[in-house]
Design a protein around this motif. Structure first.
Motif, PDB file in Angstrom:
ATOM      1  N   ALA A 164       0.705  -1.233  -0.118  1.00  0.00           N
ATOM      2  CA  ALA A 164      -0.013  -0.195  -0.029  1.00  0.00           C
ATOM      3  C   ALA A 164       0.780   1.336  -0.114  1.00  0.00           C
ATOM      4  O   ALA A 164       1.821   1.106   0.537  1.00  0.00           O
ATOM      5  CB  ALA A 164      -1.002  -0.163   1.240  1.00  0.00           C
ATOM      6  N   VAL A 165       0.445   2.359  -0.940  1.00  0.00           N
ATOM      7  CA  VAL A 165       1.127   3.410  -0.626  1.00  0.00           C
ATOM      8  C   VAL A 165       0.246   4.539   0.255  1.00  0.00           C
ATOM      9  O   VAL A 165      -0.881   4.609   0.050  1.00  0.00           O
ATOM     10  CB  VAL A 165       1.001   4.045  -2.103  1.00  0.00           C
ATOM     11  CG1 VAL A 165       1.646   5.493  -2.223  1.00  0.00           C
ATOM     12  CG2 VAL A 165       1.831   3.139  -2.962  1.00  0.00           C
ATOM     13  N   ARG A 166       1.149   5.317   0.941  1.00  0.00           N
ATOM     14  CA  ARG A 166       0.466   6.295   1.909  1.00  0.00           C
ATOM     15  C   ARG A 166       0.397   7.538   1.468  1.00  0.00           C
ATOM     16  O   ARG A 166       1.424   8.113   0.791  1.00  0.00           O
ATOM     17  CB  ARG A 166       1.232   6.078   3.374  1.00  0.00           C
ATOM     18  CG  ARG A 166       1.040   5.022   3.951  1.00  0.00           C
ATOM     19  CD  ARG A 166       1.899   5.036   5.415  1.00  0.00           C
ATOM     20  NE  ARG A 166       1.967   3.752   6.197  1.00  0.00           N
ATOM     21  CZ  ARG A 166       1.015   3.483   6.940  1.00  0.00           C
ATOM     22  NH1 ARG A 166       0.189   4.276   7.288  1.00  0.00           N
ATOM     23  NH2 ARG A 166       1.029   2.435   7.461  1.00  0.00           N
ATOM     24  N   LEU A 167      -0.825   8.201   1.290  1.00  0.00           N
ATOM     25  CA  LEU A 167      -0.936   9.736   1.016  1.00  0.00           C
ATOM     26  C   LEU A 167      -1.112  10.504   2.206  1.00  0.00           C
ATOM     27  O   LEU A 167      -2.069  10.235   3.001  1.00  0.00           O
ATOM     28  CB  LEU A 167      -2.249   9.756  -0.163  1.00  0.00           C
ATOM     29  CG  LEU A 167      -2.054   9.007  -1.256  1.00  0.00           C
ATOM     30  CD1 LEU A 167      -3.336   9.160  -2.156  1.00  0.00           C
ATOM     31  CD2 LEU A 167      -0.780   9.272  -1.873  1.00  0.00           C
ATOM     32  N   ALA A 168      -0.349  11.568   2.402  1.00  0.00           N
ATOM     33  CA  ALA A 168      -0.377  12.607   3.358  1.00  0.00           C
ATOM     34  C   ALA A 168      -1.474  13.584   2.742  1.00  0.00           C
ATOM     35  O   ALA A 168      -1.847  13.447   1.683  1.00  0.00           O
ATOM     36  CB  ALA A 168       0.907  13.243   3.655  1.00  0.00           C
ATOM     37  N   ARG A 169      -1.912  14.511   3.704  1.00  0.00           N
ATOM     38  CA  ARG A 169      -2.891  15.462   3.028  1.00  0.00           C
ATOM     39  C   ARG A 169      -2.543  16.250   1.969  1.00  0.00           C
ATOM     40  O   ARG A 169      -1.558  16.660   1.746  1.00  0.00           O
ATOM     41  CB  ARG A 169      -3.354  16.392   4.350  1.00  0.00           C
ATOM     42  CG  ARG A 169      -4.629  17.307   4.169  1.00  0.00           C
ATOM     43  CD  ARG A 169      -4.885  18.132   5.105  1.00  0.00           C
ATOM     44  NE  ARG A 169      -6.250  18.709   4.951  1.00  0.00           N
ATOM     45  CZ  ARG A 169      -6.723  19.554   5.605  1.00  0.00           C
ATOM     46  NH1 ARG A 169      -5.839  20.269   6.327  1.00  0.00           N
ATOM     47  NH2 ARG A 169      -7.968  20.115   5.406  1.00  0.00           N
ATOM     48  N   PHE A 170      -3.491  16.095   0.829  1.00  0.00           N
ATOM     49  CA  PHE A 170      -3.377  16.868  -0.422  1.00  0.00           C
ATOM     50  C   PHE A 170      -2.516  16.008  -1.254  1.00  0.00           C
ATOM     51  O   PHE A 170      -2.312  16.656  -2.401  1.00  0.00           O
ATOM     52  CB  PHE A 170      -3.121  18.392  -0.307  1.00  0.00           C
ATOM     53  CG  PHE A 170      -4.193  18.946   0.654  1.00  0.00           C
ATOM     54  CD1 PHE A 170      -5.239  18.568   0.338  1.00  0.00           C
ATOM     55  CD2 PHE A 170      -3.854  20.290   1.349  1.00  0.00           C
ATOM     56  CE1 PHE A 170      -6.345  19.599   1.281  1.00  0.00           C
ATOM     57  CE2 PHE A 170      -4.792  21.032   1.782  1.00  0.00           C
ATOM     58  CZ  PHE A 170      -6.363  20.786   1.707  1.00  0.00           C
ATOM     59  N   ASP A 171      -1.904  15.084  -0.749  1.00  0.00           N
ATOM     60  CA  ASP A 171      -1.151  14.166  -1.843  1.00  0.00           C
ATOM     61  C   ASP A 171      -2.405  13.586  -2.741  1.00  0.00           C
ATOM     62  O   ASP A 171      -3.368  13.553  -2.448  1.00  0.00           O
ATOM     63  CB  ASP A 171      -0.200  13.172  -1.228  1.00  0.00           C
ATOM     64  CG  ASP A 171       0.996  13.317  -0.405  1.00  0.00           C
ATOM     65  OD1 ASP A 171       1.281  14.594  -0.801  1.00  0.00           O
ATOM     66  OD2 ASP A 171       1.342  12.545   0.198  1.00  0.00           O
ATOM     67  N   ALA A 172      -1.846  12.974  -3.894  1.00  0.00           N
ATOM     68  CA  ALA A 172      -2.816  12.673  -5.064  1.00  0.00           C
ATOM     69  C   ALA A 172      -2.234  11.174  -5.476  1.00  0.00           C
ATOM     70  O   ALA A 172      -0.865  10.978  -5.649  1.00  0.00           O
ATOM     71  CB  ALA A 172      -2.955  13.523  -5.962  1.00  0.00           C
ATOM     72  N   ALA A 173      -3.001  10.510  -6.161  1.00  0.00           N
ATOM     73  CA  ALA A 173      -2.546   9.376  -7.069  1.00  0.00           C
ATOM     74  C   ALA A 173      -3.469   9.475  -8.187  1.00  0.00           C
ATOM     75  O   ALA A 173      -4.457   9.454  -8.123  1.00  0.00           O
ATOM     76  CB  ALA A 173      -2.738   8.152  -6.186  1.00  0.00           C
ATOM     77  N   LEU A 174      -2.764   9.209  -9.581  1.00  0.00           N
ATOM     78  CA  LEU A 174      -3.534   9.286 -10.499  1.00  0.00           C
ATOM     79  C   LEU A 174      -3.605   7.675 -11.133  1.00  0.00           C
ATOM     80  O   LEU A 174      -2.440   6.933 -11.530  1.00  0.00           O
ATOM     81  CB  LEU A 174      -2.563  10.056 -11.697  1.00  0.00           C
ATOM     82  CG  LEU A 174      -3.262  10.190 -13.075  1.00  0.00           C
ATOM     83  CD1 LEU A 174      -4.702  11.044 -12.921  1.00  0.00           C
ATOM     84  CD2 LEU A 174      -2.531  10.967 -13.825  1.00  0.00           C
ATOM     85  N   VAL A 175      -4.716   7.058 -11.361  1.00  0.00           N
ATOM     86  CA  VAL A 175      -4.985   5.971 -11.955  1.00  0.00           C
ATOM     87  C   VAL A 175      -5.389   5.938 -13.268  1.00  0.00           C
ATOM     88  O   VAL A 175      -6.416   6.526 -13.564  1.00  0.00           O
ATOM     89  CB  VAL A 175      -5.977   4.984 -11.078  1.00  0.00           C
ATOM     90  CG1 VAL A 175      -6.165   3.643 -11.606  1.00  0.00           C
ATOM     91  CG2 VAL A 175      -5.473   5.007  -9.695  1.00  0.00           C
ATOM     92  N   ALA A 176      -4.544   5.394 -14.286  1.00  0.00           N
ATOM     93  CA  ALA A 176      -4.767   5.586 -15.797  1.00  0.00           C
ATOM     94  C   ALA A 176      -3.850   4.755 -16.454  1.00  0.00           C
ATOM     95  O   ALA A 176      -3.057   4.409 -16.074  1.00  0.00           O
ATOM     96  CB  ALA A 176      -4.600   7.257 -16.155  1.00  0.00           C
ATOM     97  N   GLY A 177      -4.545   4.635 -17.705  1.00  0.00           N
ATOM     98  CA  GLY A 177      -3.715   3.790 -18.770  1.00  0.00           C
ATOM     99  C   GLY A 177      -4.376   2.540 -19.043  1.00  0.00           C
ATOM    100  O   GLY A 177      -5.033   2.072 -18.056  1.00  0.00           O
ATOM    101  N   PRO A 178      -4.118   1.659 -20.063  1.00  0.00           N
ATOM    102  CA  PRO A 178      -4.377   0.493 -20.416  1.00  0.00           C
ATOM    103  C   PRO A 178      -4.056  -0.535 -19.371  1.00  0.00           C
ATOM    104  O   PRO A 178      -4.852  -1.891 -19.486  1.00  0.00           O
ATOM    105  CB  PRO A 178      -4.078   0.364 -21.868  1.00  0.00           C
ATOM    106  CG  PRO A 178      -2.923   0.994 -21.819  1.00  0.00           C
ATOM    107  CD  PRO A 178      -3.096   2.456 -21.138  1.00  0.00           C
TER     108      PRO A 178
END
Length: 206
Positions: A164-178
Motif C-alpha cells: 500500500a502507498v500512503r498519501l498525506a494530506r493533499f497528496d494525490a494518486a493518478l490511476v490511468a492507462g490501459p
C-alpha cells in the motif's frame, strides 16, 4: 498508478491577489489554460473577490479546508458552509465569492466542454477504485483517469499484490492507462475520488 505529492507543488498567484493555485494534475500533461481537457488544482483563497471567467469550461468546486464560502453565480447566491460538498457551475458565468470566516482551500475540477466529463465523490472509510475505461472513446491516449486526492487524514492505496502507498494530506494518486487495474482505497478521514472521462456526446453542454 502515479503518486503526486503535495510537497513542492508550485503556487501560482492570482492576478487579483486573492489567493494562489497549485496544480495537482492536468490532461494533456503540461497543457496550458487554452489547451487542457481537464485540470485539477487546489486553491488557497484568502479574500473575497470575483472569479476569472472561463467560457467553455465546467467547474466543480469543493471546499476542503476552512469555514466555507458564499458563491454568487450569475446573480444567484449559493452558500457553501460545509467542507467536502462538491458544487458544479459553468466557468463562463459571472461568479464572485465571499469568505464566511477566514481563508479556505478549494479543490477545483475544470472540464473543457465537449472534451471531458467528471464526477467528484467524497469517500470516507474504504472502497475499490476502478479505472475509467474509455466509455466515450478516450482511449489509451485520451483523458480517461481516476484521480484520488487525500483531503483529511491519511489515505492508503494498494493494487492487488503490491504494498500500500500512503498519501498525506493533499497528496494525490493518478490511476490511468490501459494497464491500470482496480485499487483498494482506505482513508481515516476523507478522500476525493475524481473520475475523469472523455465527454459523453449525448450530454448537453453547460
Amino acid at each position: 498508478m502515479r503518486i503526486l505529492r503535495a510537497a513542492g507543488r508550485p503556487a501560482t498567484p492570482w492576478s487579483n491577489g486573492g489567493g494562489v493555485t497549485r496544480e495537482v494534475a492536468v490532461h494533456p500533461p503540461g497543457a496550458g489554460w487554452d489547451t487542457f481537457a481537464w485540470r485539477v488544482s487546489l486553491a488557497d483563497v484568502t479574500r473575497d473577490g470575483p472569479y476569472s471567467p472561463l467560457p467553455g469550461v465546467r467547474r466543480i468546486l469543493t471546499v476542503v479546508d476552512g469555514a466555507g464560502l458564499e458563491l454568487t453565480v450569475d446573480g444567484t447566491t449559493r452558500l457553501l458552509p460545509d467542507r467536502c460538498r462538491p458544487f458544479a457551475f459553468p466557468g463562463g458565468a459571472d461568479t464572485g465569492s465571499r469568505l464566511l470566516d477566514g481563508p479556505v482551500v478549494n479543490l477545483n475540477v475544470m472540464l473543457r466542454e465537449g472534451r471531458a466529463d467528471a464526477t467528484v465523490e467524497m469517500v470516507r472509510g474504504s472502497r475499490v477504485v476502478e479505472p475509467v475505461r474509455g466509455a466515450y472513446g478516450g482511449g489509451a491516449d485520451g483523458p480517461d483517469a481516476v484521480l484520488v486526492v487525500a483531503v483529511e487524514g491519511e489515505t492508503r492505496l494498494g493494487a492487488a499484490g503490491e504494498p500500500a502507498v500512503r498519501l498525506a494530506r493533499f497528496d494525490a494518486a493518478l490511476v490511468a492507462g490501459p494497464d491500470a487495474g482496480p485499487v483498494e482505497l482506505w482513508t481515516e478521514g476523507v478522500a476525493a475520488v475524481i473520475a475523469l472521462a472523455a465527454a459523453d456526446p449525448a450530454r448537453p453542454a453547460g
